[in-house]
Design a protein around this motif. Structure first.
Motif, PDB file in Angstrom:
ATOM      1  N   PHE A  80      12.283  -4.269   9.408  1.00  0.00           N
ATOM      2  CA  PHE A  80      11.712  -2.978   9.578  1.00  0.00           C
ATOM      3  C   PHE A  80      10.667  -2.818  10.801  1.00  0.00           C
ATOM      4  O   PHE A  80      10.641  -1.712  11.122  1.00  0.00           O
ATOM      5  N   GLY A  81      10.029  -3.780  11.098  1.00  0.00           N
ATOM      6  CA  GLY A  81       8.963  -3.819  12.112  1.00  0.00           C
ATOM      7  C   GLY A  81       9.776  -3.259  13.454  1.00  0.00           C
ATOM      8  O   GLY A  81       9.198  -2.423  14.335  1.00  0.00           O
ATOM      9  N   LYS A  82      10.824  -3.810  13.723  1.00  0.00           N
ATOM     10  CA  LYS A  82      11.690  -3.569  14.569  1.00  0.00           C
ATOM     11  C   LYS A  82      12.110  -1.997  14.715  1.00  0.00           C
ATOM     12  O   LYS A  82      12.276  -1.274  15.929  1.00  0.00           O
ATOM     13  N   LEU A  83      12.608  -1.721  13.643  1.00  0.00           N
ATOM     14  CA  LEU A  83      12.958  -0.223  13.640  1.00  0.00           C
ATOM     15  C   LEU A  83      11.945   1.007  13.789  1.00  0.00           C
ATOM     16  O   LEU A  83      12.264   1.790  14.417  1.00  0.00           O
ATOM     17  N   GLU A  87       4.087  -3.738  14.405  1.00  0.00           N
ATOM     18  CA  GLU A  87       3.678  -4.980  14.093  1.00  0.00           C
ATOM     19  C   GLU A  87       3.174  -5.069  12.559  1.00  0.00           C
ATOM     20  O   GLU A  87       2.053  -4.565  12.379  1.00  0.00           O
ATOM     21  N   ILE A  88       4.253  -5.358  11.691  1.00  0.00           N
ATOM     22  CA  ILE A  88       4.216  -5.267  10.420  1.00  0.00           C
ATOM     23  C   ILE A  88       3.497  -6.716   9.556  1.00  0.00           C
ATOM     24  O   ILE A  88       4.371  -7.530   9.802  1.00  0.00           O
ATOM     25  N   ILE A 229      10.177   8.810   9.758  1.00  0.00           N
ATOM     26  CA  ILE A 229       9.034   9.962  10.163  1.00  0.00           C
ATOM     27  C   ILE A 229       7.875   8.755  10.572  1.00  0.00           C
ATOM     28  O   ILE A 229       7.095   9.200  11.701  1.00  0.00           O
ATOM     29  N   ALA A 230       7.785   7.567  10.038  1.00  0.00           N
ATOM     30  CA  ALA A 230       6.701   6.642  10.321  1.00  0.00           C
ATOM     31  C   ALA A 230       6.728   6.215  11.762  1.00  0.00           C
ATOM     32  O   ALA A 230       5.749   5.592  12.496  1.00  0.00           O
ATOM     33  N   SER A 231       7.787   6.385  12.326  1.00  0.00           N
ATOM     34  CA  SER A 231       8.101   5.799  13.849  1.00  0.00           C
ATOM     35  C   SER A 231       7.730   6.851  14.683  1.00  0.00           C
ATOM     36  O   SER A 231       7.622   6.551  16.045  1.00  0.00           O
TER      37      SER A 231
END
Length: 424
Positions: A80-83, A87-88, A229-231
């Motif tokens: 999900f970091g890539k999506l 950097e998660i 929405i976080a993106s």
């Protein structure tokens, strides 16, 4: 003498409204199109994942870390970091929960205090309101409203929109959070980037946290695109993104969910989990990690499970829409999820006096009649509205189309029999 139990926060929170319909359906020979779960086995690689997990290392039979089984938190962070373009950190930014329900409950308990307001978009998944109340918060509702369509034209969930002025008016100094469900249940609406940008600007302007329920993110149709929405710029720091292995891999009984978010919010969710359930079952977490590892090898390719699932479920959607239309019902075409709602205004005008309590919403009386007389069960859409708004939307019912071909054929048969009766 026994002490009097006091649970004032729970006063006024309704017991599960589904029970009556489930019991009625069990007493009749019905095709179940109401509950949201697949009625067919999961894909082979998911079965293999579970077999791999239960026959694995001895440590899989022990407690895992409170924030989640490390192989799962690491792949969730990477995937999900890539999506999300972030950097998660698997230790700080990920929490594995007992399903998406557990993720939602943990988020509400961690962030919502007595008197805080939570904006809920209607129609809403039915646990949002009671979870807000149980945390001591106050739900504030704003409705998506349908725009008129031409005669004979199929309505779409994209036509249901928020009024920007009404939405803005719901934000106050007491607003703590907004909950966003996209793709949504029960409507199947996929919020566009422009709609998300409006929500994001209001959350930033009023310093509000967004709880983003994105459990259906892989089920989006007709070239629509899911955007987290976080993106969006400035939203990672104020968003909790919730996902579900049950919805992702069609294993609703595994009850593995997750929350992704910034450390400043996640630390409070970690505290709630560590002092309530402590951790989720290790073996199902290991199985979900294995599933993501397999999907990662094919992601974005025709061989991807997410791609194949979306194609298969869209075929089911189209099948159900055609069948409901042939019966004279008016389905609202969903952009995502595995639910659709259908307008029953035509029946409401012809059969207004169905049995039931005077104040009972029409859709609930209609479904009870449909169970007893037509052998079909759906879900009343009034379940997904606040009490003052139920009467305005009680001419819709919800169907689930994540069903086996045999179930859809049984639906076709029931609908054809119903049609024949009307034409006789």
């Amino acid at each position: 003498m026994a002490k009097r139990v006091q649970a004032r926060r729970l006063d006024g929170i309704n017991q599960n409204p589904w029970v009556e319909f489930i019991e009625l359906a069990s007493e009749n020979d019905v095709v179940n199109l109401g509950q949201g779960f697949p009625d067919y086995p999961p894909p082979d690689f998911v079965v293999e994942a579970f077999q791999h997990a239960i026959s694995g290392d001895f440590m899989l039979y022990q407690y895992t870390k409170a924030f989640g089984h490390p192989p799962l938190t690491k792949i969730l962070a990477s995937f999900f970091g890539k999506l999300l373009g972030q950097e998660i950190d698997p230790l700080k930014n990920v929490l594995v929960t007992v399903g998406a329900y557990g993720a939602l409950f943990t988020a509400f308990q961690a962030l919502v205090d007595e008197g805080d307001e939570v904006i809920i978009i209607e129609p809403f998944f039915d646990c949002y309101e009671p979870m807000t109340l149980m945390a001591g918060g106050r739900p504030v509702f704003v409705s998506l409203k349908p725009t008129p369509t031409q005669d004979g034209e199929l309505d779409s969930s994209s036509n249901w929109q928020l009024d920007p002025k009404e939405l803005a008016s719901k934000f106050t100094s007491r607003t703590k959070a907004l909950i966003l469900n996209t793709p949504s249940n029960p409507l199947g609406k996929v919020f566009s980037k422009a709609e998300l940008e409006l929500l994001a600007s209001l959350c930033q302007q009023h310093d509000v946290v967004c709880i983003a329920d994105e459990v259906y993110q892989w089920l989006v149709y007709d070239r629509h695109q899911h955007v987290s929405i976080a993106s969006l710029p400035g939203m990672w720091e104020r968003t909790l993104t919730i996902g579900s292995a049950g919805k992702t891999f069609s294993v609703t009984g595994w009850k593995v969910g997750w929350v992704l978010g910034p450390d400043r919010l996640m630390r409070y969710l970690h505290t709630v989990q560590e002092n309530s359930i402590f951790h989720c079952p290790t073996q199902t977490q290991a199985a979900v990690a294995w599933c993501f590892q397999q999907e990662q090898l094919h992601f974005g390719q025709p061989s991807s499970y997410f791609v194949q699932l979306q194609q298969a479920v869209q075929r089911n959607r189209d099948h159900m829409i055609q069948s409901l239309q042939s019966m004279g019902l008016r389905p609202i075409v969903p952009q995502g999820s595995y639910f659709l709602i259908t307008d029953i205004s035509h029946f409401k005008s012809k059969m207004p006096d169905l049995p039931g309590a005077v104040d009972e919403p029409y859709d609930r009386r209609f479904i009870k009649w449909m169970i007893r007389n037509k052998g079909l069960v759906a879900t009343p859409v009034s379940f997904f509205y606040s009490v003052p708004h139920q009467k305005h939307f009680d001419h819709y019912i919800r169907f689930c189309f994540l069903k086996d071909e045999s179930t859809l054929q049984a639906m076709d048969k029931k609908l054809q029999e119903w049609k024949d009766e009307l034409e006789a």
